[in-house]
Enzyme design. Sequence first.
Site, PDB file in Angstrom:
ATOM      1  N   HIS A  20       0.838  -1.194   0.000  1.00 23.11           N
ATOM      2  CA  HIS A  20       0.000   0.000   0.000  1.00 23.11           C
ATOM      3  C   HIS A  20       0.877   1.249   0.000  1.00 23.11           C
ATOM      4  O   HIS A  20       2.114   1.166  -0.054  1.00 23.11           O
ATOM      5  CB  HIS A  20      -1.022  -0.027   1.148  1.00 23.11           C
ATOM      6  CG  HIS A  20      -0.413  -0.082   2.532  1.00 23.11           C
ATOM      7  ND1 HIS A  20       0.499   0.833   2.991  1.00 23.11           N
ATOM      8  CD2 HIS A  20      -0.607  -0.968   3.550  1.00 23.11           C
ATOM      9  CE1 HIS A  20       0.835   0.535   4.223  1.00 23.11           C
ATOM     10  NE2 HIS A  20       0.190  -0.560   4.588  1.00 23.11           N
ATOM     11  N   HIS A  23       4.014   1.393   2.360  1.00 22.90           N
ATOM     12  CA  HIS A  23       5.174   0.633   1.880  1.00 22.90           C
ATOM     13  C   HIS A  23       5.835   1.382   0.722  1.00 22.90           C
ATOM     14  O   HIS A  23       7.061   1.472   0.640  1.00 22.90           O
ATOM     15  CB  HIS A  23       4.758  -0.757   1.383  1.00 22.90           C
ATOM     16  CG  HIS A  23       3.968  -1.562   2.376  1.00 22.90           C
ATOM     17  ND1 HIS A  23       2.720  -2.041   2.113  1.00 22.90           N
ATOM     18  CD2 HIS A  23       4.248  -1.952   3.639  1.00 22.90           C
ATOM     19  CE1 HIS A  23       2.259  -2.711   3.155  1.00 22.90           C
ATOM     20  NE2 HIS A  23       3.172  -2.667   4.114  1.00 22.90           N
ATOM     21  N   CYS A 128       0.131 -10.931  23.065  1.00 25.64           N
ATOM     22  CA  CYS A 128      -0.862 -10.523  22.063  1.00 25.64           C
ATOM     23  C   CYS A 128      -0.587 -11.311  20.794  1.00 25.64           C
ATOM     24  O   CYS A 128       0.499 -11.198  20.209  1.00 25.64           O
ATOM     25  CB  CYS A 128      -0.780  -9.018  21.778  1.00 25.64           C
ATOM     26  SG  CYS A 128      -1.820  -8.560  20.363  1.00 25.64           S
ATOM     27  N   CYS A 131       0.116  -9.135  17.640  1.00 23.32           N
ATOM     28  CA  CYS A 131       1.461  -8.547  17.520  1.00 23.32           C
ATOM     29  C   CYS A 131       2.549  -9.604  17.565  1.00 23.32           C
ATOM     30  O   CYS A 131       3.722  -9.304  17.329  1.00 23.32           O
ATOM     31  CB  CYS A 131       1.743  -7.582  18.661  1.00 23.32           C
ATOM     32  SG  CYS A 131       0.606  -6.243  18.793  1.00 23.32           S
ATOM     33  N   CYS A 145      -4.079  -4.470  24.313  1.00 24.48           N
ATOM     34  CA  CYS A 145      -2.978  -4.200  23.387  1.00 24.48           C
ATOM     35  C   CYS A 145      -3.221  -2.858  22.690  1.00 24.48           C
ATOM     36  O   CYS A 145      -4.306  -2.632  22.154  1.00 24.48           O
ATOM     37  CB  CYS A 145      -2.902  -5.320  22.357  1.00 24.48           C
ATOM     38  SG  CYS A 145      -2.004  -4.842  20.882  1.00 24.48           S
ATOM     39  N   HIS A 148      -4.038  -3.566  18.858  1.00 27.28           N
ATOM     40  CA  HIS A 148      -5.185  -4.381  18.445  1.00 27.28           C
ATOM     41  C   HIS A 148      -6.442  -4.147  19.275  1.00 27.28           C
ATOM     42  O   HIS A 148      -7.521  -4.593  18.898  1.00 27.28           O
ATOM     43  CB  HIS A 148      -4.809  -5.869  18.468  1.00 27.28           C
ATOM     44  CG  HIS A 148      -3.813  -6.209  17.413  1.00 27.28           C
ATOM     45  ND1 HIS A 148      -2.450  -6.109  17.608  1.00 27.28           N
ATOM     46  CD2 HIS A 148      -3.973  -6.593  16.125  1.00 27.28           C
ATOM     47  CE1 HIS A 148      -1.825  -6.439  16.501  1.00 27.28           C
ATOM     48  NE2 HIS A 148      -2.721  -6.732  15.586  1.00 27.28           N
ATOM     49  N   LYS A 297      -5.914   6.874  10.018  1.00 36.75           N
ATOM     50  CA  LYS A 297      -4.938   5.806   9.837  1.00 36.75           C
ATOM     51  C   LYS A 297      -5.486   4.848   8.774  1.00 36.75           C
ATOM     52  O   LYS A 297      -6.694   4.571   8.764  1.00 36.75           O
ATOM     53  CB  LYS A 297      -4.816   5.073  11.184  1.00 36.75           C
ATOM     54  CG  LYS A 297      -3.669   4.148  11.276  1.00 36.75           C
ATOM     55  CD  LYS A 297      -3.551   3.571  12.667  1.00 36.75           C
ATOM     56  CE  LYS A 297      -2.586   2.405  12.589  1.00 36.75           C
ATOM     57  NZ  LYS A 297      -2.372   1.727  13.821  1.00 36.75           N
ATOM     58  N   LYS A 300      -8.323  -1.411   6.753  1.00 40.91           N
ATOM     59  CA  LYS A 300      -9.263  -2.107   5.853  1.00 40.91           C
ATOM     60  C   LYS A 300     -10.689  -1.756   6.223  1.00 40.91           C
ATOM     61  O   LYS A 300     -11.539  -1.591   5.358  1.00 40.91           O
ATOM     62  CB  LYS A 300      -9.063  -3.616   5.973  1.00 40.91           C
ATOM     63  CG  LYS A 300      -8.037  -4.151   5.018  1.00 40.91           C
ATOM     64  CD  LYS A 300      -8.162  -5.656   4.960  1.00 40.91           C
ATOM     65  CE  LYS A 300      -6.984  -6.255   4.212  1.00 40.91           C
ATOM     66  NZ  LYS A 300      -6.718  -7.630   4.545  1.00 40.91           N
TER      67      LYS A 300
HETATM   68  N1  MSP Z   1       8.253  -7.192   8.683  1.00 44.23           N
HETATM   69  C1  MSP Z   1       8.387  -6.064   9.532  1.00 44.23           C
HETATM   70  C2  MSP Z   1       9.680  -5.333   9.261  1.00 44.23           C
HETATM   71  C3  MSP Z   1      10.905  -6.168   9.392  1.00 44.23           C
HETATM   72  S1  MSP Z   1      12.309  -5.283   8.935  1.00 44.23           S
HETATM   73  C4  MSP Z   1      13.584  -6.219   9.395  1.00 44.23           C
HETATM   74  C5  MSP Z   1       7.244  -5.091   9.305  1.00 44.23           C
HETATM   75  N2  MSP Z   1       6.586  -5.214   8.144  1.00 44.23           N
HETATM   76  S2  MSP Z   1       5.364  -4.270   7.678  1.00 44.23           S
HETATM   77  O1  MSP Z   1       4.839  -4.851   6.471  1.00 44.23           O
HETATM   78  O2  MSP Z   1       4.457  -4.071   8.735  1.00 44.23           O
HETATM   79  O3  MSP Z   1       6.022  -2.935   7.268  1.00 44.23           O
HETATM   80  C6  MSP Z   1       6.188  -1.872   8.161  1.00 44.23           C
HETATM   81  C7  MSP Z   1       6.792  -0.728   7.394  1.00 44.23           C
HETATM   82  O4  MSP Z   1       5.951  -0.394   6.271  1.00 44.23           O
HETATM   83  C8  MSP Z   1       6.912   0.562   8.172  1.00 44.23           C
HETATM   84  O5  MSP Z   1       8.029   0.613   8.994  1.00 44.23           O
HETATM   85  C9  MSP Z   1       6.993   1.536   7.008  1.00 44.23           C
HETATM   86  O6  MSP Z   1       8.224   1.427   6.403  1.00 44.23           O
HETATM   87  C10 MSP Z   1       5.935   0.993   6.074  1.00 44.23           C
HETATM   88  N3  MSP Z   1       4.611   1.486   6.438  1.00 44.23           N
HETATM   89  C11 MSP Z   1       3.516   0.738   6.721  1.00 44.23           C
HETATM   90  N4  MSP Z   1       2.458   1.590   6.922  1.00 44.23           N
HETATM   91  C12 MSP Z   1       2.861   2.862   6.783  1.00 44.23           C
HETATM   92  C13 MSP Z   1       2.206   4.113   6.796  1.00 44.23           C
HETATM   93  N5  MSP Z   1       0.921   4.251   7.021  1.00 44.23           N
HETATM   94  N6  MSP Z   1       2.952   5.211   6.555  1.00 44.23           N
HETATM   95  C14 MSP Z   1       4.284   5.137   6.276  1.00 44.23           C
HETATM   96  N7  MSP Z   1       4.919   3.973   6.248  1.00 44.23           N
HETATM   97  C15 MSP Z   1       4.259   2.823   6.572  1.00 44.23           C
HETATM   98  O7  MSP Z   1       7.028  -4.265  10.157  1.00 44.23           O
END
Ligand code: MSP
Length: 642
Positions: A20, A23, A128, A131, A145, A148, A297, A300
């Site tokens: 999304h 990412h 949790c 998490c 949590c 969640h 935020k 879904k």
């Molecule tokens: N798998 C772990 C990370 C392991 S790294 C060794 C994880 N994955 S995640 O899919 O949840 O990705 C989190 C990351 O996605 C955040 O740190 C950020 O880089 C990005 N983001 C997810 N949602 C976001 C926003 N709403 N806004 C900005 N970045 C966000 O955590």
Amino acid sequence: MTIKTQFFTTPIYYVNAKPHLGHAYTSIAADVSTRFKQMQGYRTFFLTGTDEHGDKIVQAAEKQNSTPKEYADKISQLFQDILPVLNIKNDYFIRTTDENHKKIVKAVLSKIHDSGDIYFSSYEGLYCFGCERFYQERELVDGKCPDHGTAPEVIKESNYFFKMSKYQDWLIDHINTHPDFIRPDQYRTEILSFLKEPLEDLCISRPKTRLTWGITLPFDENFVTYVWFDALVNYISALGYPDSDTFRTFWPGARHFVAKDIIKPHGIYWPIMLKAAGIDIYGGLNVHGFWNVQGSKMSKSIGNVTDPHQVTDTYGTDAFRYFLMREMVFGLDANFTEQTLVSRINSDLANDLGNVFSRVLSMNQRYFKGKIKGADTRIETQKNLSLKSDAQAAVDEFSMAMEKCEFHKGIQAVWHFISILNKYIDTNEPWTLAKDESTLPVLETLMYNLIESLRVVSCLIYPVMPQTSADMQKTLGIQKTDGGFYTLQEAAVWGQIKTASVLPDPQMLFPRIDVEKAPPKELSTPVKSFKPPLKEEITIDDFAKIDLRTATVVKAEKIENSSKLLKLTVDLGAETRQVIAGIAKDYAPEEIIGKQVIVVANLKQAHLMGELSQGMILAASNKKGLVLSGFDKPVKPGNCVK
Ligand code: MSP
């Protein structure tokens, strides 16, 4: 000469959801930084990937009636497929289910176990499942949590623990002696304040009775590693730790990009894991804030999870990259709405960048049939060389900001330079110079400097908008092959545009989005009854600067070769003026004579199609075109409109 190197990473994303906007942001920010470092002459390595083990993935797979591996393959592919769509150039894509990764995780675990920093103990705590972690009572909100909103369950089990507490003082000292280790500063402060409390040892395993989808511990086959010990190691396994040349070349000074949600694992667990395993500590952590969508935020259930494909399909990749980098102040949260995206495309990209590009090239076309004339060094220095020093200042400010991940400031520096170019045109009035044979050398000089400035702009926008940079350079006849780019040093050397070459007609870089005619499509939640975004708030004093007057149109005629413009003569009471108005498609000349309109009387004079315009008349746009402003009773011309 040793070549400097830089390694950048994104988090590896969980495969329990599709890619999304959030990412996309982290990956684009890391890509922009990588391209910027390349412009500084660095050899770079850019890593991204997917995190594929753990309860969450098992649950998501079950919902789809797939095995965890089948499910992970599918979603990981989506993360791989989006990279070219966002024009992200990664050097490697790691998956934690890769055999080589698993081998290296085991090697690191063995090393730390052998050195005595991993121990076995029984533990009872609040867990949790969402998490996948234990919580301390004090971390819960109303006993629930914080992420969640569910009450954690009490779980008792024996597990392996990592002695983080042993390294607490070392870590505090490391952060204090390396000011750039965690940035921006607010996150450094956050980690340091967290470290004021005694660090708990970290539970690093799960019994296979509870979870099988993980990497088996090398020293106890009844257990798998808990997510972080598996996930964080990706940053070195991808480089071929411990023996590969790639690891030796790129690991020193590595910088990780993450959002604020995962600073603890990155700012605390990871440096301590590296220290305990005898591996050099990474160079730094760049932490950004969160994107909310339409003020909330992303979730879904609200239905506001924004799919990057939809944005790029509608508005293009470069516009999306530009918006994300320009709109978010790195470190702070930002809000994504389609209105602000469209507004930035129209103002920054179509109006500022696009306009100056076509303005300069069309003038060069008109005055010199596209041929680039040289700068005449005899022309007074102010006219000739002011842009050279402005360009240098833009390069310097841009570089300083980009180095610190202050992307919005880096972009602002370039846009400030663009505004200087427009002023340079307005003050020097090329159209006046073009009328007189004797001022042609001055005109040639101005045009050369402007084209040269566009070259600098095209170089500087490369990290953020690689495609637009290439398009501009193609038009300017200076494109590099194979998606190449100019270094900062090359960008800053003045006078590289070759004289005598002939430039083609400029193409439009960013067409304006007409929000009335084509309201933005739905990207996430529907944008109800789309209206053009409101502009920045102004004070009554700001408004008072605008001199609005009543005026009567006394003469109107078409302008040759223009389907849009009418030349009007308006009576302003004390004087008559000529105003060029873009209403030829909406009003016939005879229809408008005698109408009373509102004129912006203190607008700087301008030339449109070579005709002087001494003000602007106000009109509103609706679906069919423009409608002139006016009054419901006759008014005296020249009166103030308040
Ligand atoms: N798998 C772990 C990370 C392991 S790294 C060794 C994880 N994955 S995640 O899919 O949840 O990705 C989190 C990351 O996605 C955040 O740190 C950020 O880089 C990005 N983001 C997810 N949602 C976001 C926003 N709403 N806004 C900005 N970045 C966000 O955590």
